[in-house]
Design an enzyme around this catalytic site. Structure first.
Site, PDB file in Angstrom:
ATOM      1  N   CYS A  72       0.845  -1.203   0.000  1.00  0.00           N
ATOM      2  CA  CYS A  72       0.000   0.000   0.000  1.00  0.00           C
ATOM      3  C   CYS A  72       0.877   1.250   0.000  1.00  0.00           C
ATOM      4  O   CYS A  72       2.099   1.182   0.077  1.00  0.00           O
ATOM      5  CB  CYS A  72      -0.913  -0.004   1.217  1.00  0.00           C
ATOM      6  SG  CYS A  72      -0.018   0.184   2.786  1.00  0.00           S
ATOM      7  N   ALA A  75       3.201   1.592   2.890  1.00  0.00           N
ATOM      8  CA  ALA A  75       4.401   0.752   2.736  1.00  0.00           C
ATOM      9  C   ALA A  75       5.415   1.421   1.827  1.00  0.00           C
ATOM     10  O   ALA A  75       6.625   1.351   2.065  1.00  0.00           O
ATOM     11  CB  ALA A  75       4.010  -0.619   2.185  1.00  0.00           C
ATOM     12  N   ARG A 106      13.123  -4.488   6.245  1.00  0.00           N
ATOM     13  CA  ARG A 106      13.757  -4.309   4.934  1.00  0.00           C
ATOM     14  C   ARG A 106      15.273  -4.516   4.945  1.00  0.00           C
ATOM     15  O   ARG A 106      15.917  -4.390   3.925  1.00  0.00           O
ATOM     16  CB  ARG A 106      13.451  -2.900   4.401  1.00  0.00           C
ATOM     17  CG  ARG A 106      12.042  -2.715   3.926  1.00  0.00           C
ATOM     18  CD  ARG A 106      11.899  -2.912   2.446  1.00  0.00           C
ATOM     19  NE  ARG A 106      12.653  -1.901   1.704  1.00  0.00           N
ATOM     20  CZ  ARG A 106      12.806  -1.922   0.390  1.00  0.00           C
ATOM     21  NH1 ARG A 106      12.305  -2.897  -0.324  1.00  0.00           N
ATOM     22  NH2 ARG A 106      13.478  -0.978  -0.229  1.00  0.00           N
ATOM     23  N   HIS A 205       5.521   6.002  -2.792  1.00  0.00           N
ATOM     24  CA  HIS A 205       6.829   6.541  -3.185  1.00  0.00           C
ATOM     25  C   HIS A 205       6.679   7.991  -3.652  1.00  0.00           C
ATOM     26  O   HIS A 205       7.454   8.869  -3.263  1.00  0.00           O
ATOM     27  CB  HIS A 205       7.423   5.727  -4.343  1.00  0.00           C
ATOM     28  CG  HIS A 205       7.556   4.267  -4.076  1.00  0.00           C
ATOM     29  ND1 HIS A 205       7.447   3.321  -5.070  1.00  0.00           N
ATOM     30  CD2 HIS A 205       7.783   3.579  -2.935  1.00  0.00           C
ATOM     31  CE1 HIS A 205       7.600   2.116  -4.556  1.00  0.00           C
ATOM     32  NE2 HIS A 205       7.816   2.248  -3.256  1.00  0.00           N
TER      33      HIS A 205
END
Length: 499
Positions: A72, A75, A106, A205
């Site tokens: 999403c 994220a 990550r 992003h």
């Protein structure tokens, strides 16, 4: 060193046809646009090779009810772009689940003392409860910011990563951020990355890039003396130490890395980014927006680079060097020559053990194309590749890497990926943690290509040696000879009563 080959396009087209036949007509019509077979085009790439055409639809909402592998917007912002900035505290503003899921998953390596001057592996959440939904969470956010400032005074700023409820109830995180930034004389960045925005993590992003533009750039005087060979490395998140491996090479050819976004990054590196001479972008999908902004506003050129495998490392280093002139070009050739014995030794050791093995990829970001040549440098064949959250220009770029007949799939469902793997029967699958164990249960070796299966780095010449070793360990592991695939019948043993 890369291979020239064609894949079995007829087989791949038949697999798509058989798959779509199992769907209802409406679903088949929608999914058909996202599945295809690469075919040779007429255009040629920079190296003279024919560019394949990957004509599939992308960046479209997933079909409700299917097991998509996407993430999403939250994220994309917190987990990818902002989370690795190590000297800032990143508040997951909303219920505890999102913050918990994104907690240090990550493998963004960093240097620092956790809890003192770095906070990347810590979780900060506003832990929304029912009363916060009813009455709003602005006052709670104010208290949290004050508490963090008291407990962790060496933080250099904060971000407020909004989760879904924040956008639904209309909390004014911007007003709270402005108020508290003034009180504490710190950079506080509100990021409107509610998970329901957009169709995947890709919009997260973009929102995170816009937050850098609007809340970080040009907000204070930056005392920094720029040099003629300064570069920013953008979109490298230092998975397993990748950014450090890249930095070594760039510094060896005579460049100065003044900022790395955002693996092992500090807020100061982002603030001084507009003073660099060149932006080098690794993950185009997640960070091209801010590169384009810096080009338009500050006149900073940008280019993509690829440090996966020796063929792409050499091509990228030479392309970067041409931007700076003869001195850097000469140093670059010396660096390439320095690492040639290492490359030759790695290929001599591992290529005979890996050559001819077929690979299917399904990853996010840039890896479905950037890692292709690294496999080919070892004699391996890419038979299928696809993206979780690509846009059309990502598939255009993929045409420079894949060969005629390659199976292409966008936002593939768990069912589709399983059926493609069954039909192709590759020797290796490279994808994410959700796909790892089902694939291994099918009797097929697997490498986790999101976070390198707890290995790495994979960037640079030393990273190529680690990459080759890991592939050899996966494919040639004797465990694959110790069990049969579940669809093969075996005689059942019957319990016998003791006499």
């Amino acid at each position: 060193m890369s291979l020239q080959y064609d894949n079995d396009g007829a087989l791949h087209a038949k697999l798509i046809e058989d798959l779509l036949a199992r769907y209802p007509d409406k679903t088949a019509k929608r999914r058909k646009k996202h599945l295809g077979v690469a075919r040779s085009g007429e255009a040629a790439g920079e190296d003279g090779a024919v560019v394949s055409e990957c004509e599939v639809k992308s960046n479209i909402k997933s079909i409700p009810g299917v097991m998509t592998i996407r993430g999403c917007a939250y994220a994309g912002s917190k987990g990818v772009v902002w989370g690795p900035v190590k000297d800032m505290v990143h508040i997951s503003h909303g219920p505890v689940g999102c913050g918990h899921y994104s907690w240090s998953q990550r493998r963004n390596y960093y240097v620092g003392t956790t809890g003192i001057d770095t906070f990347g592996t810590m979780q900060f959440t506003s832990d929304f409860q029912e009363k916060d939904i009813v009455f709003g969470g602005d006052k709670k956010l104010e208290r949290i910011i004050d508490e963090i400032e008291g407990l962790f005074p060496l933080n250099n700023g904060m971000t407020v990563q909004s989760e879904c409820p924040i956008g639904l109830i209309g909390d004014d995180t911007e007003a709270v951020s402005r108020k508290k930034a003034k009180e504490h004389d710190k950079t506080i960045v509100p990021v409107r990355c509610e998970g329901f925005r957009g169709v995947s993590q890709s919009l997260g992003h973009h929102i995170a890039n816009d937050a850098i533009r609007d809340w970080v750039f040009d907000k204070k005087e930056i005392a920094f003396e720029a040099g003629a060979h300064d570069v920013n490395v953008i979109g490298d998140y230092n998975i397993g130490g990748d950014a450090w491996a890249s930095r070594i090479l760039l510094e060896e050819i005579g460049l100065r890395v003044v900022g790395n976004w955002s693996g092992d990054a500090t807020l100061a590196e982002i603030e001084r980014a507009p003073k660099a001479r060149l932006n080098l972008i690794h993950c185009y999908r997640s960070m091209n927006y801010i590169c384009r902004h810096m080009e338009e506003k500050y006149g900073i050129a940008w280019m993509e680079y690829n440090f996966f495998g020796p063929s792409q490392i050499e091509a990228s280093l030479r392309k970067i060097a041409r931007h700076f002139g003869p001195e850097i070009e000469a140093r670059t050739e010396a660096v390439i020559a320095k690492y040639r014995p290492l490359v030759d030794a790695v290929i001599a050791k591992y290529r005979p053990r890996l050559e001819g093995n077929t690979v299917m990829l399904y990853v996010g970001g840039l890896r479905p194309r950037h890692v292709v040549t690294a496999y080919e440098d070892l004699g391996m064949v890419i038979v299928g590749t696809g993206y979780e959250f690509a846009h059309n220009d990502d598939y255009q770029r993929t045409g420079h890497y894949v060969r005629n007949g390659t199976l292409i799939y966008d936002d593939v469902t768990g069912y589709e990926l399983e059926k493609f793997i069954e039909g192709v029967r590759p020797n290796l699958v490279g994808s994410g943690i959700k796909e790892k164990y089902p694939v291994q249960k099918m009797g097929i070796p697997f490498r986790q290509m999101h976070s390198w299966d707890y290995s790495g780095p994979y960037h640079g010449y030393d990273g190529f040696a680690i990459f080759a070793r890991d592939l050899d360990l996966a494919i040639n592991n004797p465990v694959w000879d110790l069990f049969d695939a579940p669809w093969r019948e075996r005689p059942r043993r019957r319990a016998m009563a003791a006499e």
